[in-house]
Motif scaffolding. Sequence first.
Motif, PDB file in Angstrom:
ATOM      1  N   ILE A 184       0.831  -1.204   0.000  1.00 51.10           N
ATOM      2  CA  ILE A 184       0.000   0.000   0.000  1.00 51.10           C
ATOM      3  C   ILE A 184       0.866   1.254   0.000  1.00 51.10           C
ATOM      4  O   ILE A 184       0.639   2.200  -0.768  1.00 51.10           O
ATOM      5  CB  ILE A 184      -0.940  -0.009   1.220  1.00 51.10           C
ATOM      6  CG1 ILE A 184      -1.926  -1.182   1.140  1.00 51.10           C
ATOM      7  CG2 ILE A 184      -1.680   1.307   1.354  1.00 51.10           C
ATOM      8  CD1 ILE A 184      -2.882  -1.115  -0.015  1.00 51.10           C
ATOM      9  N   ALA A 185       1.882   1.270   0.862  1.00 46.19           N
ATOM     10  CA  ALA A 185       2.744   2.452   0.958  1.00 46.19           C
ATOM     11  C   ALA A 185       3.555   2.656  -0.319  1.00 46.19           C
ATOM     12  O   ALA A 185       3.726   3.793  -0.784  1.00 46.19           O
ATOM     13  CB  ALA A 185       3.677   2.322   2.161  1.00 46.19           C
ATOM     14  N   ALA A 186       4.047   1.574  -0.908  1.00 48.62           N
ATOM     15  CA  ALA A 186       4.829   1.708  -2.144  1.00 48.62           C
ATOM     16  C   ALA A 186       3.978   2.295  -3.267  1.00 48.62           C
ATOM     17  O   ALA A 186       4.437   3.171  -4.010  1.00 48.62           O
ATOM     18  CB  ALA A 186       5.385   0.342  -2.550  1.00 48.62           C
ATOM     19  N   LEU A 187       2.738   1.847  -3.394  1.00 52.19           N
ATOM     20  CA  LEU A 187       1.866   2.372  -4.442  1.00 52.19           C
ATOM     21  C   LEU A 187       1.462   3.821  -4.179  1.00 52.19           C
ATOM     22  O   LEU A 187       1.343   4.619  -5.096  1.00 52.19           O
ATOM     23  CB  LEU A 187       0.613   1.500  -4.569  1.00 52.19           C
ATOM     24  CG  LEU A 187       0.812   0.138  -5.227  1.00 52.19           C
ATOM     25  CD1 LEU A 187      -0.447  -0.705  -5.101  1.00 52.19           C
ATOM     26  CD2 LEU A 187       1.194   0.292  -6.697  1.00 52.19           C
ATOM     27  N   ALA A 188       1.240   4.139  -2.920  1.00 55.80           N
ATOM     28  CA  ALA A 188       0.803   5.496  -2.587  1.00 55.80           C
ATOM     29  C   ALA A 188       1.938   6.509  -2.726  1.00 55.80           C
ATOM     30  O   ALA A 188       1.733   7.614  -3.234  1.00 55.80           O
ATOM     31  CB  ALA A 188       0.245   5.534  -1.167  1.00 55.80           C
ATOM     32  N   LEU A 189       3.121   6.140  -2.261  1.00 53.49           N
ATOM     33  CA  LEU A 189       4.236   7.079  -2.193  1.00 53.49           C
ATOM     34  C   LEU A 189       5.145   7.004  -3.417  1.00 53.49           C
ATOM     35  O   LEU A 189       5.797   7.988  -3.770  1.00 53.49           O
ATOM     36  CB  LEU A 189       5.061   6.814  -0.936  1.00 53.49           C
ATOM     37  CG  LEU A 189       4.292   6.872   0.396  1.00 53.49           C
ATOM     38  CD1 LEU A 189       5.198   6.435   1.539  1.00 53.49           C
ATOM     39  CD2 LEU A 189       3.729   8.251   0.637  1.00 53.49           C
ATOM     40  N   GLY A 190       5.208   5.826  -4.032  1.00 52.33           N
ATOM     41  CA  GLY A 190       6.154   5.613  -5.114  1.00 52.33           C
ATOM     42  C   GLY A 190       7.535   5.286  -4.565  1.00 52.33           C
ATOM     43  O   GLY A 190       7.934   5.746  -3.493  1.00 52.33           O
ATOM     44  N   THR A 191       8.265   4.440  -5.273  1.00 52.88           N
ATOM     45  CA  THR A 191       9.643   4.107  -4.918  1.00 52.88           C
ATOM     46  C   THR A 191      10.490   4.207  -6.188  1.00 52.88           C
ATOM     47  O   THR A 191      10.018   4.650  -7.230  1.00 52.88           O
ATOM     48  CB  THR A 191       9.745   2.684  -4.342  1.00 52.88           C
ATOM     49  OG1 THR A 191       9.528   1.735  -5.401  1.00 52.88           O
ATOM     50  CG2 THR A 191       8.733   2.451  -3.228  1.00 52.88           C
ATOM     51  N   GLU A 192      11.717   3.740  -6.097  1.00 54.84           N
ATOM     52  CA  GLU A 192      12.583   3.774  -7.267  1.00 54.84           C
ATOM     53  C   GLU A 192      12.044   2.912  -8.408  1.00 54.84           C
ATOM     54  O   GLU A 192      12.298   3.192  -9.586  1.00 54.84           O
ATOM     55  CB  GLU A 192      13.997   3.296  -6.899  1.00 54.84           C
ATOM     56  CG  GLU A 192      14.696   4.163  -5.874  1.00 54.84           C
ATOM     57  CD  GLU A 192      14.478   3.673  -4.448  1.00 54.84           C
ATOM     58  OE1 GLU A 192      15.409   3.790  -3.636  1.00 54.84           O
ATOM     59  OE2 GLU A 192      13.372   3.159  -4.145  1.00 54.84           O
ATOM     60  N   THR A 193      11.313   1.860  -8.081  1.00 55.88           N
ATOM     61  CA  THR A 193      10.849   0.929  -9.118  1.00 55.88           C
ATOM     62  C   THR A 193       9.329   0.830  -9.220  1.00 55.88           C
ATOM     63  O   THR A 193       8.813   0.163 -10.120  1.00 55.88           O
ATOM     64  CB  THR A 193      11.402  -0.491  -8.855  1.00 55.88           C
ATOM     65  OG1 THR A 193      10.932  -0.949  -7.578  1.00 55.88           O
ATOM     66  CG2 THR A 193      12.917  -0.492  -8.876  1.00 55.88           C
ATOM     67  N   ILE A 194       8.600   1.449  -8.306  1.00 56.01           N
ATOM     68  CA  ILE A 194       7.138   1.385  -8.304  1.00 56.01           C
ATOM     69  C   ILE A 194       6.594   2.810  -8.394  1.00 56.01           C
ATOM     70  O   ILE A 194       6.848   3.635  -7.515  1.00 56.01           O
ATOM     71  CB  ILE A 194       6.597   0.689  -7.035  1.00 56.01           C
ATOM     72  CG1 ILE A 194       7.145  -0.746  -6.953  1.00 56.01           C
ATOM     73  CG2 ILE A 194       5.072   0.675  -7.034  1.00 56.01           C
ATOM     74  CD1 ILE A 194       6.786  -1.472  -5.661  1.00 56.01           C
ATOM     75  N   GLY A 195       5.867   3.090  -9.463  1.00 56.35           N
ATOM     76  CA  GLY A 195       5.315   4.429  -9.637  1.00 56.35           C
ATOM     77  C   GLY A 195       4.139   4.693  -8.719  1.00 56.35           C
ATOM     78  O   GLY A 195       3.328   3.794  -8.449  1.00 56.35           O
ATOM     79  N   ALA A 196       4.037   5.906  -8.234  1.00 51.78           N
ATOM     80  CA  ALA A 196       2.935   6.288  -7.347  1.00 51.78           C
ATOM     81  C   ALA A 196       1.623   6.325  -8.127  1.00 51.78           C
ATOM     82  O   ALA A 196       1.597   6.602  -9.326  1.00 51.78           O
ATOM     83  CB  ALA A 196       3.212   7.650  -6.710  1.00 51.78           C
TER      84      ALA A 196
END
Length: 440
Positions: A184-196
Motif C-alpha cells: 500500500i505504501a509503495a503504491l501510494a508514495l512511489g519508490t525507485e521501481t514502483i510508480g505512485a
Amino acid sequence: MSFVLKAAGGTQHVRTSDPAVVDTVAAVIADIRSSGDAAVRRYSEAFDKWSPEQFRLSNDEVSAIVSSVPETVLDDLRFAQKQIGNFARHQRESLQDFEVETLPGVYLGQRNVPVNASGAYVPGGRYPLTASAHMTVLTAKVAGVERVAATTPPNQGTPPPVSVAAMHLAGADEIYVLGGVQAIAALALGTETIGAVDILTGPGNAYVAEAKRQLFGEVGIDLFAGPTETLIVADESADPFTVAVDLLSQAEHGPDSPCVLITTSEALGRAVLDHIEDLLPGLQTNAIAGPAWRDHGEVHVTDTIAEAYTLADRFASEHVQILTESPRDALDAMRNYGALFLGEGTCVPYGDKVIGTNHVLPTLGAARYTGGLWVGKFLKTLTYQEVRDPAASARIGEICGRLSRLERFEGHARSGDLRAAKFGGAPLDWAELPTRSSIG
C-alpha cells in the motif's frame, strides 16, 4: 413492538483503530517514505518471507502463470468479468459531459475525467479474493484509467496463479507480488521501481485498512473498510433453511463479521436459529463462521414489515438481502445499505463474486452517507466556465463585487469591479488603481 430473539455476544464494532496497529503502520510508512525500495524489501522479507529479484512480474512471467491455470477456471473468471465490465460500462455511460448556457453569453460545463493511475490491492491471506481483481482493476479500466497497478501477496513463497490470472484478464497494466502495508505504501508514495498512483482500492486486513486511512489525502481511497456485514429482512413467506444458509455464507468472511436477521415471524426466527446450529458443525469454515455467529449474530422480531425496514435502515448494513413476499418494496422503503439483494433467487455471494455489481461496499454504518466502489470513483467531475458576452460579464461583475464585500473580500470585489468597468462602463472609485490606464 420488536424484541430480540438472539443478541450479539461480542462487543460492537466501532470506527477506531487499534493503537498498536496504528503505530506499526505509521512506522512502516515512514520507513518506506524515506528509504523506498530497500524498506519495501525488508518488510516483504520480514512479513511474507518474500524477496524476489523484482516484485513486478514481467510479461513472460505473467503469461507463464496464466497458462498454468486450468481453462475452466479462466472461463469462469472471464464470465464474471464480462458481467462486472458490462455493468460498469452502463454506469460510465450514465455520466454525461455537458455544457449549458445559463445566461445569455454565459457557458458552464462539466467533464468527467479519469485519474491517471490507480492501485488495486487483491488480498491473498485467509482467502485468495480473486473477485477483488474484477472489482478494482476492471472497473478502473472501464472508467478510462490509463495505468492500473495491481498487487497481491505471495502464497507460500510463490505468486498466486489464480489471482495473477484474474488481475491480468481484468486489464492490469502492472502486476506486483507484494502484500501488506509495504504494498500500500509503495503504491501510494512511489519508490525507485514502483510508480505512485492517485487512488488506492481494494480490501485487506486491519493493517492494510489502517495504511489506507493514514495515506488518505496524499492519495484517494475507495472506502474505509471494516468487517463484512450482512443483514436479512424476512417475513413468514421466507424459507428458514435458505435464511440460515445465507447468513452463514457471510459469517465465514471473518470471526468479526456481523450477521443479522430481522423478521416479522418469531416462528421463522426460531427455525433459523435451529438450522444454523445444525449447519455449523458441518461447515468447513466453522472455525471462522462459528465465532462470527456466536459473537456478532443477531435475530430481531418486529410486528410489521415497515418496522423491519426501519430497523434495517438503522443498521445501515453492507449487504441487505430481502426475503419477503414483495421484495421490491424495499427499494422504496429503505435508503441505508451498501447493496440490496432482492428475492430468494438472489443471494449476497452473487454480488461478491459474479453478478456484475461491485462488491467493495461501505461498512460500519458508512452506508448512511456513501455508496460503494463504482466507475465514478475513478473519475473526477470537473467544471469550467466561460463568459462570452461582455454585457453578461459586466452584470455578473457588479453583483460579484457587492457579494464579495459582504464577506469582506476586497480583492475578490475588485476583480468583479474591473469587469463591470471594462465591459459595462461602471465607474471605479478605488483609492489606487495601478491598471486604470488599461481600462477602456
